[in-house]
Design an enzyme around this catalytic site. Structure first.
Site, PDB file in Angstrom:
ATOM      1  N   ARG A   1       0.822  -1.217   0.000  1.00 43.29           N
ATOM      2  CA  ARG A   1       0.000   0.000   0.000  1.00 43.29           C
ATOM      3  C   ARG A   1       0.854   1.264   0.000  1.00 43.29           C
ATOM      4  NH1 ARG A   1      -3.860   0.785   4.614  1.00 43.29           N
ATOM      5  NH2 ARG A   1      -4.571   2.483   3.275  1.00 43.29           N
TER       6      ARG A   1
ATOM      7  N   HIS B   1       0.259   5.199  -1.768  1.00 45.71           N
ATOM      8  CA  HIS B   1       0.163   6.407  -0.964  1.00 45.71           C
ATOM      9  C   HIS B   1       1.389   7.298  -1.114  1.00 45.71           C
ATOM     10  CE1 HIS B   1      -3.463   5.459   1.619  1.00 45.71           C
ATOM     11  NE2 HIS B   1      -3.303   4.370   0.887  1.00 45.71           N
TER      12      HIS B   1
ATOM     13  N   ASP C   1       8.794   9.144  -4.254  1.00 43.09           N
ATOM     14  CA  ASP C   1      10.017   9.735  -3.711  1.00 43.09           C
ATOM     15  C   ASP C   1      10.228   9.451  -2.226  1.00 43.09           C
ATOM     16  OD1 ASP C   1       8.040  11.263  -2.554  1.00 43.09           O
ATOM     17  OD2 ASP C   1       8.690  13.174  -3.413  1.00 43.09           O
TER      18      ASP C   1
ATOM     19  N   ASN D   1      -4.064   8.423   5.869  1.00 42.07           N
ATOM     20  CA  ASN D   1      -2.976   7.576   6.359  1.00 42.07           C
ATOM     21  C   ASN D   1      -3.011   7.301   7.863  1.00 42.07           C
ATOM     22  OD1 ASN D   1      -2.041   7.695   3.725  1.00 42.07           O
ATOM     23  ND2 ASN D   1      -0.509   9.259   4.148  1.00 42.07           N
TER      24      ASN D   1
ATOM     25  N   HIS E   1      -6.222  -4.860  -3.386  1.00 46.36           N
ATOM     26  CA  HIS E   1      -6.995  -5.298  -2.225  1.00 46.36           C
ATOM     27  C   HIS E   1      -7.251  -6.797  -2.244  1.00 46.36           C
ATOM     28  CE1 HIS E   1      -8.694  -0.977  -1.548  1.00 46.36           C
ATOM     29  NE2 HIS E   1      -7.441  -1.105  -1.181  1.00 46.36           N
TER      30      HIS E   1
END
Length: 329
Positions: A59, A63, A71, A91, A190
């Site tokens: 994941r 994100h 990065d 998050n 998922h």
């Protein structure tokens, strides 16, 4: 229109796929030839210790890459002068297994000091999470630098909430040059892992402010979720994202067809006319899903902002000064 979209449009003007570092396969073949095998070894160890951890690490690519490119800005801890991304709305209390990345980085630093970026670790580890759980294995492009900063606001402005629907996700992914097919395939991440009750309480008890459950929920599955997530539940309790949460396969799409999608953003992929055919195709053809997922992951991994970067010695903090040939955190 979502209130986030004007912010998103401005943000995406700064993000392109073609600027930044030149990425290529086997980037570390001379400077750290064992890099990819080290990452896979550490991911195997993490999976043995806790099966869910590899899905959590995968994941991180989503994100991280959607916020100013791939990065490793996601990994930076807050400082007195910077609010990072870990506590953003999408998050907080959700992303986990940062310690797995720490362990991988430590192993790489022992083998090849100050060579392999944290951003590349996320890309390699995400690929390995899929391969180690039965999914496809592909060649990753490497050579990213690590961000010198992070922004909680950028994450809040871009990342979707658990209430997002297929229409919002189509628009979001298209702005990153990812097609509808890419989006549906990548939602197949998922296939492994778990989600929190927090993310589905509205589906069970107040869908769209109606005071009623989501009508798309299959009755038997709804009963199961009601038992898992009663109104009085600790909303950090977790449930499986599909019926085979430790195996990367196309069961996720089969579940959507039968009304057993855990998240609202999952189930709407089947109720939305523009995405339904891809869900049906992937539910019937696992090979096609695997091919589309690989392509989507590579395209997402190409996202870069073109901003200055470095190879961080510690994935959680920006390096400050060189010492004894290494970079001190």
């Amino acid at each position: 229109m979502s209130p986030l979209l004007p912010h998103l449009v401005l943000y995406l003007l700064l993000l392109t796929v073609v600027t930044g570092e030149t990425l290529q396969p086997r980037f570390y073949s001379e400077t750290c030839p064992e890099a990819e095998s080290i990452v896979r070894r550490e991911m195997k160890k993490a999976m043995i210790k806790e099966a869910r951890s590899v899905a959590s690490v995968m994941r991180l690519q989503f994100h991280d890459c959607f916020i100013n490119g791939c990065d490793a800005s996601l990994l930076l801890d807050d400082t007195p002068n910077m609010l990072g991304e870990k506590l953003s709305l999408s998050n907080i209390n959700s992303l986990r297994s940062f310690e797995v990345v720490d362990d991988i980085k430590e192993a790489l630093e022992r083998a090849c000091p100050a060579t392999v970026s944290c951003a590349d670790i996320i890309i390699m580890a995400s690929r390995d999470a899929v391969a180690l759980t039965g999914g496809p294995d592909w060649e990753v492009k490497l050579g990213r630098k690590d961000s010198l900063t992070a922004s909680q606001k950028d994450s809040d402005d871009v990342m979707p909430s658990p209430r997002a629907n297929a229409t919002f996700l189509i628009d979001l992914f298209k702005r990153f040059d990812l097609s509808v097919k890419d989006m549906v395939a990548l939602s197949g991440s998922h296939s492994i892992g778990q989600g929190r009750c927090f993310s589905i309480m509205f589906r069970l008890y107040n869908q769209s402010g109606s005071g009623k459950p989501d009508p798309a929920l299959e009755p038997g599955y709804k009963k199961k979720l009601n038992k898992l997530c009663p109104l009085s539940v600790d909303q950090n309790v977790t449930g499986d994202l599909d019926a085979t949460p430790q195996v990367f396969d196309n069961q996720y799409f089969k579940d959507l067809v039968s009304g057993r999608g855990f998240l609202n953003s999952d189930q709407t992929l089947y109720t939305n006319r523009e995405t339904r055919e891809y869900v049906k195709m992937f539910s019937e053809d696992q090979g096609e899903f695997f091919r589309a997922f690989e392509e989507g992951m590579v395209k997402m991994g190409d996202l870069q902002s073109g901003r200055p970067g470095e190879v961080r010695f510690n994935c959680r903090v920006v390096n400050r000064r060189p010492i004894h040939g290494l970079l001190e955190a």
